[in-house]
Design an enzyme around this catalytic site. Sequence first.
Site, PDB file in Angstrom:
ATOM      1  NE  ARG A 158      -3.568   2.086   2.785  1.00  0.00           N
ATOM      2  CZ  ARG A 158      -4.822   2.323   2.734  1.00  0.00           C
ATOM      3  NH1 ARG A 158      -4.895   1.763   1.622  1.00  0.00           N
ATOM      4  NH2 ARG A 158      -5.571   3.423   2.596  1.00  0.00           N
ATOM      5  CG  HIS A 169      -1.022   5.216  -0.417  1.00  0.00           C
ATOM      6  ND1 HIS A 169      -2.518   5.811   0.417  1.00  0.00           N
ATOM      7  CD2 HIS A 169      -1.761   4.907  -1.105  1.00  0.00           C
ATOM      8  CE1 HIS A 169      -3.105   5.263   0.015  1.00  0.00           C
ATOM      9  NE2 HIS A 169      -3.088   4.808  -0.645  1.00  0.00           N
ATOM     10  CB  SER A 179       7.670  12.285  -1.617  1.00  0.00           C
ATOM     11  OG  SER A 179       5.922  11.245  -2.445  1.00  0.00           O
ATOM     12  CG  ASN A 185      -1.461   8.283   2.411  1.00  0.00           C
ATOM     13  OD1 ASN A 185      -0.799   7.058   2.177  1.00  0.00           O
ATOM     14  ND2 ASN A 185      -0.076   9.308   2.168  1.00  0.00           N
ATOM     15  CG  HIS A 195      -8.643  -3.172  -1.966  1.00  0.00           C
ATOM     16  ND1 HIS A 195      -9.435  -2.391  -2.131  1.00  0.00           N
ATOM     17  CD2 HIS A 195      -7.951  -2.422  -1.338  1.00  0.00           C
ATOM     18  CE1 HIS A 195      -8.679  -1.372  -1.575  1.00  0.00           C
ATOM     19  NE2 HIS A 195      -7.175  -1.119  -1.431  1.00  0.00           N
TER      20      HIS A 195
END
Length: 333
Positions: A69, A73, A83, A101, A200
């Site tokens: 994940r 992201h 980042s 997040n 998921h």
Amino acid sequence: MGLGRHTRMSTLTALLWILMILVLNAFHLKAHLQVGFYDQSCGLAELIVKDEVRKGLMKDVGFAAGLIRMHFHDCFIRGCDGSVLIDSTALNIAEKDSSINNPSLRGFEIIDNAKARIEAICKGVVSCADILALAARDSVQMVGGFCYDVPTGRKDGRVSLAVETFANLPPPTADVNQLTQIFANKGLTQEEMVTLSGAHTIGRSHCTSFNYRLYNFSTENGQDPTLDAAYATQLKQQCPQGSTNASLVVPMDPISPFVLDSGYYMNILFNRGLFSSDQALSKDSTTAIQVNQNARNPCLWRSKFASAMVKLGQVGVLTGNAGEIRANCRVIN
């Protein structure tokens, strides 16, 4: 007149050379991303990352979902530039502390440990963005049983803004059109969106991300009518109405929460998609076909997932002279 024609030809030739140089430069930058990029400069890098992921998953297998994940992201905000790993400061709220997040992302310490070990033997060589991409791949292998090659050579970005997460990351309430557009903005197809959504099948979600489907879906029906009734009852027991406990979580896939498999698609077929954005994939004729294919052909899904992860890892990468190699993944140099 002859001189004028000669001048025009010279100008055209110069422009063609400039165009060729730009194309070659673009190709050269892309060529920096390649499998085995660190073979000569830091041959142990990938082994170290895998070892740290293995140790992290031995403590908590849930870190696998967190790292996959986190990579996703990261890539959806400013490209795959690490980042998402940067800490907030007194003057800036970073991506990791966005409400989207935090606290859903997990496994930062695994990246930190891998980076520290690599820096000790190959100072200033391996980027945090690459470590994260490799950690996601290793997580897939350890909980999914399949692997893929990760092209490396990314550089780290110097900017991390929490505000950018809201416009770039898909919300759990998104419909198919919204999901398709968000992924298209990153150069990913609708089929790749459906394929990557299969992640998921592992991990967990906070009740606050879906409890509106249980209690506040509409004025006529407090419960989302597309949600399987028995599953809704189970979720209500785990996420009581009115609870103020923000730490309540449930597995994304209650059947096999720690195995990266095609169970996600089976859940959707039985109206057990946890987010409305998951269940929405069954409502569109095109995505519904893909859901059926992935549910009934796990080997096909694994192959597509591996390819989609490689493509995801190439979104907006910094290479060559762009970006930097952070000494500490949490702080820009």
